[in-house]
Design a protein around this motif. Structure first.
Motif, short mmCIF file in Angstrom:
data_model
loop_
_atom_site.label_atom_id
_atom_site.label_comp_id
_atom_site.label_asym_id
_atom_site.label_seq_id
_atom_site.Cartn_x
_atom_site.Cartn_y
_atom_site.Cartn_z
N THR A 48 11.03 -22.61 -40.52
CA THR A 48 11.62 -23.91 -40.26
C THR A 48 12.80 -24.18 -41.18
OG1 THR A 48 9.54 -24.82 -39.46
CG2 THR A 48 11.14 -26.41 -40.26
N SER A 49 12.68 -23.78 -42.43
CA SER A 49 13.76 -23.99 -43.39
C SER A 49 15.03 -23.28 -42.93
CB SER A 49 13.35 -23.47 -44.77
OG SER A 49 12.30 -24.24 -45.29
N LEU A 50 14.90 -22.04 -42.47
CA LEU A 50 16.07 -21.31 -41.99
C LEU A 50 16.63 -21.93 -40.72
CD1 LEU A 50 18.08 -18.99 -42.22
CD2 LEU A 50 16.41 -17.54 -41.01
N ALA A 51 15.75 -22.29 -39.78
CA ALA A 51 16.21 -22.85 -38.51
C ALA A 51 16.92 -24.18 -38.71
CB ALA A 51 15.03 -23.02 -37.55
N SER A 52 16.32 -25.08 -39.47
CA SER A 52 16.92 -26.41 -39.64
C SER A 52 18.19 -26.36 -40.47
CB SER A 52 15.91 -27.38 -40.24
OG SER A 52 15.50 -26.95 -41.52
N CYS A 53 18.23 -25.52 -41.48
CA CYS A 53 19.44 -25.39 -42.30
C CYS A 53 20.59 -24.80 -41.47
CB CYS A 53 19.15 -24.53 -43.52
SG CYS A 53 20.55 -24.38 -44.65
N ALA A 55 20.99 -25.01 -38.19
CA ALA A 55 21.45 -26.02 -37.24
C ALA A 55 22.33 -27.07 -37.93
CB ALA A 55 20.25 -26.69 -36.56
N ALA A 56 21.90 -27.56 -39.09
CA ALA A 56 22.66 -28.58 -39.81
C ALA A 56 24.01 -28.04 -40.28
CB ALA A 56 21.86 -29.11 -41.00
N THR A 57 24.04 -26.82 -40.77
CA THR A 57 25.29 -26.22 -41.24
C THR A 57 26.26 -26.05 -40.08
OG1 THR A 57 24.12 -25.07 -43.02
CG2 THR A 57 26.28 -24.20 -42.41
N LEU A 58 25.76 -25.59 -38.94
CA LEU A 58 26.60 -25.44 -37.75
C LEU A 58 27.12 -26.80 -37.27
CD1 LEU A 58 24.57 -22.72 -35.86
CD2 LEU A 58 26.86 -22.44 -36.85
N ARG A 59 26.24 -27.82 -37.27
CA ARG A 59 26.66 -29.15 -36.83
C ARG A 59 27.77 -29.70 -37.72
NH1 ARG A 59 27.54 -31.26 -32.59
NH2 ARG A 59 25.45 -30.97 -31.80
N MET A 60 27.66 -29.52 -39.02
CA MET A 60 28.70 -29.99 -39.94
C MET A 60 30.05 -29.34 -39.62
SD MET A 60 26.82 -29.98 -43.62
CE MET A 60 25.18 -30.65 -43.80
N TYR A 61 30.03 -28.05 -39.38
CA TYR A 61 31.26 -27.32 -39.08
C TYR A 61 31.83 -27.75 -37.73
CZ TYR A 61 34.60 -23.52 -38.60
OH TYR A 61 35.76 -22.79 -38.43
N TRP A 67 34.70 -29.96 -32.07
CA TRP A 67 34.37 -29.23 -30.85
C TRP A 67 33.30 -30.02 -30.10
CZ3 TRP A 67 33.63 -23.83 -33.55
CH2 TRP A 67 34.89 -23.34 -33.93
N ASP A 68 33.34 -29.95 -28.78
CA ASP A 68 32.43 -30.72 -27.94
C ASP A 68 31.16 -29.91 -27.66
OD1 ASP A 68 31.41 -32.72 -26.36
OD2 ASP A 68 32.49 -32.08 -24.56
N ILE A 69 30.24 -29.94 -28.62
CA ILE A 69 28.96 -29.24 -28.48
C ILE A 69 27.86 -30.29 -28.54
CG2 ILE A 69 27.39 -27.55 -29.52
CD1 ILE A 69 30.02 -26.38 -28.34
N GLU A 70 27.14 -30.45 -27.44
CA GLU A 70 26.11 -31.47 -27.34
C GLU A 70 24.90 -31.14 -28.20
OE1 GLU A 70 24.63 -35.06 -26.13
OE2 GLU A 70 26.60 -34.27 -25.65
N ASN A 71 24.37 -29.93 -28.04
CA ASN A 71 23.16 -29.52 -28.77
C ASN A 71 23.33 -28.14 -29.37
OD1 ASN A 71 21.29 -31.71 -28.44
ND2 ASN A 71 21.11 -31.13 -26.29
N ILE A 72 22.69 -27.97 -30.50
CA ILE A 72 22.60 -26.66 -31.16
C ILE A 72 21.11 -26.34 -31.19
CG2 ILE A 72 22.98 -25.37 -33.28
CD1 ILE A 72 25.05 -27.67 -33.98
N ASN A 73 20.75 -25.20 -30.66
CA ASN A 73 19.35 -24.78 -30.64
C ASN A 73 19.19 -23.52 -31.47
OD1 ASN A 73 18.44 -26.79 -28.63
ND2 ASN A 73 19.87 -25.69 -27.34
N VAL A 74 18.31 -23.58 -32.44
CA VAL A 74 18.07 -22.42 -33.31
C VAL A 74 16.59 -22.09 -33.26
CG1 VAL A 74 18.26 -21.48 -35.65
CG2 VAL A 74 19.94 -23.17 -34.85
N ILE A 110 29.55 -18.88 -39.98
CA ILE A 110 29.09 -20.15 -40.54
C ILE A 110 27.56 -20.16 -40.64
CG2 ILE A 110 28.98 -22.65 -40.20
CD1 ILE A 110 31.75 -21.52 -41.14
N ALA A 111 26.87 -19.66 -39.62
CA ALA A 111 25.41 -19.61 -39.64
C ALA A 111 24.92 -18.79 -40.83
CB ALA A 111 24.87 -19.04 -38.33
N ASP A 112 25.60 -17.68 -41.09
CA ASP A 112 25.21 -16.83 -42.22
C ASP A 112 25.53 -17.48 -43.56
OD1 ASP A 112 24.29 -14.96 -40.45
OD2 ASP A 112 25.93 -13.54 -40.74
N ALA A 113 26.33 -18.54 -43.55
CA ALA A 113 26.68 -19.24 -44.79
C ALA A 113 25.76 -20.41 -45.09
CB ALA A 113 28.13 -19.71 -44.72
N CYS A 114 24.77 -20.65 -44.25
CA CYS A 114 23.86 -21.77 -44.54
C CYS A 114 23.13 -21.46 -45.84
CB CYS A 114 22.93 -22.03 -43.35
SG CYS A 114 21.24 -21.47 -43.50
N PRO A 115 22.89 -22.48 -46.66
CA PRO A 115 22.27 -22.25 -47.97
C PRO A 115 20.94 -21.52 -47.95
CG PRO A 115 23.22 -24.45 -47.89
CD PRO A 115 23.33 -23.88 -46.49
#
Length: 131
Positions: A48-53, A55-61, A67-74, A110-115
């Motif tokens: 969960t930690s990897l999935a949520s981080c 998603a949040a990192t991608l959303r910030m970027y 960009w017009d992205i409604e949902n990010i699913n991880v 960017i996904a690979d850059a999530c903390p």
């Protein structure tokens, strides 16, 4: 940045309350392992930690780029191999919106850059003391 969480486990088998500041989550083990299945098990929390981080990192970027992205699913699948001391995280990311190949390539970086991703792919040391 340091993060502190506290886990408390009483006499109810494996039912654990975990707090971080003002927030609380429950962890437990499945019924077949003696728990009551009232919360995520510890490996699910790790995934969960990897999935949520991610998603949040991608959303910030994506918001920064407007960009017009409604949902990010991880979706993260964690497979643990204790005998070989190896764990494999399989991360599947999908988007609801239109992205070209260049945007997808950038979002992979960017996904690979999530903390959490960075922590899991670096050396990890666990220091334990008993109080």
């Amino acid at each position: 940045m340091a993060v502190t969480v506290k886990a408390s486990l009483g006499k109810t088998k494996y039912y654990t309350e975990v707090t971080a500041g003002e927030n609380t989550i429950i962890t437990d083990e499945p019924i077949d392992k003696g728990g009551q299945n009232k919360g995520f098990n510890p490996l699910e929390i790790l995934a969960t930690s990897l999935a949520s981080c991610t998603a949040a990192t991608l959303r910030m970027y994506i918001e920064r780029k407007e960009w017009d992205i409604e949902n990010i699913n991880v979706e993260v699948e964690l497979e643990n191999f204790p005998l070989t001391k190896r764990a494999v995280f399989k991360r599947d990311i999908s988007f609801e919106g239109i992205l070209d190949d260049e945007q997808r390539k950038r979002l992979h970086t960017i996904a690979d850059a999530c903390p959490v991703h960075k922590i899991l792919t670096n050396d990890i040391e666990i220091l334990t003391k008993f109080s």
